[in-house]
Design a protein around this motif. Structure first.
Motif, PDB file in Angstrom:
ATOM      1  N   ASP A  80       0.800  -1.305   0.073  1.00 41.36           N
ATOM      2  CA  ASP A  80       0.138   0.019  -0.067  1.00 41.36           C
ATOM      3  C   ASP A  80       0.734   1.185  -0.017  1.00 41.36           C
ATOM      4  OD1 ASP A  80      -1.661   2.049   0.742  1.00 41.36           O
ATOM      5  OD2 ASP A  80      -3.010   0.668   1.793  1.00 41.36           O
ATOM      6  N   GLU A 136     -13.134  -1.376  -3.871  1.00 38.95           N
ATOM      7  CA  GLU A 136     -12.018  -1.984  -4.522  1.00 38.95           C
ATOM      8  C   GLU A 136     -11.492  -0.844  -5.664  1.00 38.95           C
ATOM      9  OE1 GLU A 136     -11.040  -5.550  -7.597  1.00 38.95           O
ATOM     10  OE2 GLU A 136     -12.006  -6.060  -5.577  1.00 38.95           O
ATOM     11  N   ASP A 151      -3.245   0.590  -3.537  1.00 39.85           N
ATOM     12  CA  ASP A 151      -2.765  -0.645  -3.449  1.00 39.85           C
ATOM     13  C   ASP A 151      -3.008  -1.509  -4.585  1.00 39.85           C
ATOM     14  OD1 ASP A 151      -1.811  -3.338  -3.102  1.00 39.85           O
ATOM     15  OD2 ASP A 151      -2.438  -3.248  -0.889  1.00 39.85           O
ATOM     16  N   TYR A 182      -4.743  -4.942  -4.237  1.00 34.32           N
ATOM     17  CA  TYR A 182      -6.209  -5.069  -3.426  1.00 34.32           C
ATOM     18  C   TYR A 182      -7.296  -5.626  -3.800  1.00 34.32           C
ATOM     19  CZ  TYR A 182      -9.712  -3.801  -0.096  1.00 34.32           C
ATOM     20  OH  TYR A 182     -10.718  -3.546   0.866  1.00 34.32           O
ATOM     21  N   GLN A 238     -10.001   1.442   6.212  1.00 34.56           N
ATOM     22  CA  GLN A 238      -9.578   2.066   4.986  1.00 34.56           C
ATOM     23  C   GLN A 238      -9.869   3.706   5.097  1.00 34.56           C
ATOM     24  OE1 GLN A 238      -7.814   1.079   2.491  1.00 34.56           O
ATOM     25  NE2 GLN A 238      -7.904  -1.126   2.969  1.00 34.56           N
TER      26      GLN A 238
END
Length: 479
Positions: free
Chosen positions: A326, A388, A395, A398, A415
């Motif tokens: 990330d 997402e 990232d 992810y 998040q």
């Protein structure tokens, strides 16, 4: 950075102090400019009347970034960012390494009835409300041209101030004193019920959103329909209307793509960042030097953090939840380095002498609000798609596919804590999600003077109305 020239009339009107031996909700006109003068300004020069909003929205003489709003010359009092930053010091995620400015927030004393910080927050928000009411009083029935745009922006600013107050001071169903002028005239010095205050907030924001549909702002220091949609998304989330929260979060972020890898590491100092929706363009005329956001929050600058070593770091538990893949992991140090402690934030820095810009709102928040609102509306597939889409910009590896139910909500919450660390609003999120303060745990990196464990049901999660208000307004109390 630009310098802005404002009319003497607007500046003197908006910056007149409300420090008088009367209620902070006083109803009589204040200042050196009469209501007739303001009305004449609005009628004769509507295209220039946006200067009237300068004291709460943009440019020089900007109340949002004004030092010393409480009159005590405290260096943790520099407008809206001092309110948001102070409350962030009351969370699990922000660590203050030494006792200095903002320590009364960190150790939960700021909310006390006699503490100057609860007085500062209260006075700041009600001064914004007073200023906007004085503008709205002159715009009765405005539905066209520049006047309706000014009205929309004033309604939005007033609603946002009431939202902040409600999230900070409400107790059960007891809200805050409500006072409005313009198309709605209300004088309620007592604690108006929470549900009624939310109704007024959402009504004002809905009207503002409609009034600003054809408004094109000059810069990001002014409120436009996207910013108002953001206010509405926040309000609907806080009041539990998840369907509407998802709708307005999506509307708010339209036209604002998530920042790229390079922009993620620009120090959060440039209002030109394409993800920023609303902020303040700080310049040499508006910089408040050591009494400023970057002075306290940037460990890399000449300020209380960087120069005196009052470092701001991330809580070790949250840091350890950020994957190595990330990009946001680089916002914090993995080990002591160049005199900075482990977990010190390098997210915030400015490469000027205290002229780093302030971010009040950016699109990332609304991807996360939309995702949570969809999840709470039983649209998990939609929630995971939005989540997402956003997190992949931080990232690339992810995936949200494996999350569902409570685990999905927990992931969205994580998040948000990572993405918006240090930008304000986290303490209100803790309250909304009924999360306890837990800083005293094995391996805690919190400072001893702030190593507290407090249940979210504890009264310390509620700010008390300041004594200066209780002394002059017998309609309110602190249960």
């Amino acid at each position: 950075m630009k310098k802005y020239i404002f009319s003497l009339i607007a500046a003197s009107f908006l910056l007149t102090s409300c420090d008088r031996e009367e209620s902070l909700l006083q109803t009589e006109p204040q200042g050196n400019v009469s209501a007739d003068q303001i009305q004449n300004l609005l009628k004769a020069f509507p295209e220039k009347a946006t200067t009237v909003l300068g004291g709460a929205e943009a440019g020089n003489n900007n109340y949002l970034i004004q030092f010393n709003t409480n009159g005590a010359s405290a260096h943790d009092d520099f407008g809206y960012m001092s309110v948001r930053t102070g409350l962030d010091h009351m969370t699990n995620d922000l660590v203050m390494t030494q006792s200095h400015w903002f320590n009364s927030y960190y150790n939960y004393l700021a909310r006390g009835v006699s503490n100057s910080r609860t007085q500062m927050v209260w006075k700041y928000e009600y001064k914004v409300i007073y200023n906007m009411n004085e503008v709205l009083k002159q715009l009765l029935g405005a539905q066209e041209g520049d006047s309706k745009h000014i009205k929309g922006r004033a309604l939005a600013m007033r609603a946002n101030a009431y939202m902040d107050l409600l999230l900070t001071y409400s107790v059960g169903d007891q809200g805050v004193p409500y006072y409005s002028k313009g198309d709605r005239v209300v004088e309620n010095p007592g604690r108006l019920p929470v549900s009624q205050v939310w109704n007024y907030i959402i009504e004002d924001l809905t009207i503002a959103y409609d009034l600003l549909q054809d408004y094109t702002r000059a810069d990001k220091q002014s409120i436009d329909k996207n910013v108002v949609a953001g206010f509405l998304a926040r309000a609907f989330m806080a009041s539990g209307n998840y369907s509407q929260a998802a709708t307005f979060a999506n509307l708010a972020r339209q036209g604002y793509a998530p920042m790229n890898s390079t922009q993620l590491k620009d120090g959060f100092q440039f209002i030109s960042n394409p993800e920023w929706m609303w902020g303040a363009d700080i310049n040499s005329s508006t910089a408040t030097l050591y009494a400023s956001f970057f002075s306290h929050m940037s460990n890399l600058n000449q300020g209380y953090a960087g120069l005196l070593g009052v470092y701001r770091t991330i809580d070790s538990r949250l840091y350890n939840q950020i994957p190595a893949t990330d990009e946001r992991k680089s916002w914090f140090l993995s080990a002591s380095q160049n005199g900075l402690p482990k977990y010190a934030n390098v997210k915030f820095y400015d490469n000027t002498f205290f002229e780093g810009d302030y971010v009040f709102m950016r699109a990332a928040e609304f991807y996360l609000i939309e995702a949570e609102a969809l999840a709470r509306s039983n649209n998990e597939s939609g929630a995971k798609a939005v989540l997402e889409q956003f997190v992949k910009t931080r990232d690339a590896s992810y995936s949200a596919a494996s999350y569902s139910g409570a685990a999905l909500l927990k992931e969205i919450r994580k998040q948000r804590r990572i993405e918006l660390w240090g930008e304000g609003g986290e303490w209100w999120e803790m309250k909304r999600n009924q999360e306890d303060l837990v800083r005293d745990y094995t391996g805690s990196n919190h400072a001893t003077f702030g190593k507290l464990n407090i249940s979210h049901t504890d009264n310390r999660f509620i700010f008390q109305i300041p004594q200066v208000e209780l002394d002059v307004n017998k309609e309110v109390n602190n249960p």
